[in-house]
Motif scaffolding. Structure first.
Motif, short mmCIF file in Angstrom:
data_model
loop_
_atom_site.label_atom_id
_atom_site.label_comp_id
_atom_site.label_asym_id
_atom_site.label_seq_id
_atom_site.Cartn_x
_atom_site.Cartn_y
_atom_site.Cartn_z
N LEU A 77 52.16 0.34 56.50
CA LEU A 77 52.78 1.42 55.84
C LEU A 77 53.81 0.68 54.80
O LEU A 77 54.41 -0.25 55.20
CB LEU A 77 53.73 2.13 56.74
CG LEU A 77 52.87 2.98 57.92
CD1 LEU A 77 53.87 3.65 58.82
CD2 LEU A 77 51.88 4.10 57.05
N PRO A 78 53.92 1.51 53.68
CA PRO A 78 54.89 0.77 52.63
C PRO A 78 56.22 0.93 53.22
O PRO A 78 56.70 1.74 54.03
CB PRO A 78 54.78 1.88 51.66
CG PRO A 78 53.42 2.40 51.81
CD PRO A 78 53.03 2.54 53.09
N ASP A 79 57.08 -0.08 52.67
CA ASP A 79 58.53 -0.09 53.05
C ASP A 79 58.95 1.36 53.02
O ASP A 79 58.84 2.25 52.01
CB ASP A 79 59.31 -0.83 52.11
CG ASP A 79 59.32 -2.41 52.39
OD1 ASP A 79 58.71 -2.66 53.43
OD2 ASP A 79 59.36 -3.13 51.55
N ASN A 80 59.85 1.88 54.02
CA ASN A 80 60.73 3.08 54.18
C ASN A 80 59.68 4.35 54.53
O ASN A 80 59.96 5.60 54.55
CB ASN A 80 61.48 3.39 52.71
CG ASN A 80 62.36 2.51 52.66
OD1 ASN A 80 63.07 2.00 53.70
ND2 ASN A 80 62.39 2.06 51.28
N TRP A 81 58.36 4.03 54.78
CA TRP A 81 57.52 5.22 54.98
C TRP A 81 57.52 5.21 56.76
O TRP A 81 57.85 4.36 57.05
CB TRP A 81 55.97 4.89 54.66
CG TRP A 81 55.89 5.05 53.09
CD1 TRP A 81 56.78 5.06 52.15
CD2 TRP A 81 54.62 5.52 52.75
NE1 TRP A 81 55.77 5.31 50.95
CE2 TRP A 81 54.68 5.81 51.49
CE3 TRP A 81 53.34 5.88 53.18
CZ2 TRP A 81 53.68 6.17 50.53
CZ3 TRP A 81 52.13 6.36 52.47
CH2 TRP A 81 52.48 6.46 50.93
N THR A 82 57.44 6.55 57.13
CA THR A 82 57.64 6.64 58.56
C THR A 82 56.19 7.30 59.01
O THR A 82 55.59 7.83 58.30
CB THR A 82 58.74 7.48 58.77
OG1 THR A 82 58.45 8.73 58.08
CG2 THR A 82 59.97 6.84 58.40
N HIS A 83 56.25 7.45 60.33
CA HIS A 83 55.10 8.08 61.12
C HIS A 83 55.79 8.66 62.36
O HIS A 83 56.49 8.17 62.74
CB HIS A 83 53.85 7.00 61.27
CG HIS A 83 54.06 6.30 62.71
ND1 HIS A 83 55.08 5.22 62.71
CD2 HIS A 83 53.71 6.37 63.82
CE1 HIS A 83 54.97 4.89 63.82
NE2 HIS A 83 54.18 5.34 64.59
#
Length: 185
Positions: free
Chosen positions: A47-53
């Motif tokens: 996941l790119p930086d600052n992306w969440t799941h």
């Protein structure tokens, strides 16, 4: 949501009757992940930086949905449905299993409309990325699906992605990188 995914889940469930292993090592996307990988159950995502799941249990035992968000956005950019079933018998190759998955979707997805079928390497396994439209709910219109299957340690994993950012080509490309950059841990 059950009605939305029922045809896809049914088609992936039929595939657990057969399986295989192996594949080609050195997945370029996995090697080039420049951030710490995000663990989700028995695999990880880039996941790119600052992306969440977030994950949510769905359907049968062990199956779940991964919602992927950019930063603090409340709306998901992509839903990744992960269906897991034990491998029951072997098939000659992972591609044979992947081709069978495409055939099942073609026959079972309501108002199926193909977009593309192309080979892809997921972790170390060669499989097929199947892109298509289907209309599980006639009132809601067609849904754009991305789908592949892989086998890891005796389990058939069916990954089905639904993307909500198709009008932004760069964002769609980034989401497809996330979707296909699964690495088993």
């Amino acid at each position: 949501m059950t009605r939305f995914l029922l045809p896809i889940i049914a088609s992936l469930g039929l595939l657990t009757l057969a399986g295989c292993g192996g594949g080609t090592p050195n997945d370029d996307l996995a090697r080039n992940c420049t951030v710490d990988r995000t663990k989700v159950e028995r695999f990880s995502l880039c996941l790119p930086d600052n992306w969440t799941h977030t994950t949510e249990q769905f359907g049968g035992q062990g199956s779940f949905v991964v919602y992927i968000n950019a930063g603090e956005e409340e709306n998901s950019l992509m839903r990744m449905h992960v269906k897991k079933d034990p491998l029951e018998e072997e098939v000659p190759s992972s591609m044979a299993l992947a081709k069978r998955a495409v055939e099942i979707s073609q026959k079972s997805a309501p108002e199926y409309s193909p977009v593309s079928v192309k080979p892809v390497i997921i972790d170390t396994t060669e499989t097929i990325l199947h892109e298509f439209y289907a209309t599980p709910n006639p009132d809601a219109g067609p849904v754009h699906y991305y789908q592949y299957i892989v086998i890891n340690e005796g389990i058939v994993y069916g990954f089905t992605g639904v993307v909500f950012a198709e009008e932004d080509e760069k964002l769609l490309e980034l989401l497809m990188d996330v979707f296909t950059n699964v690495q088993f841990v």
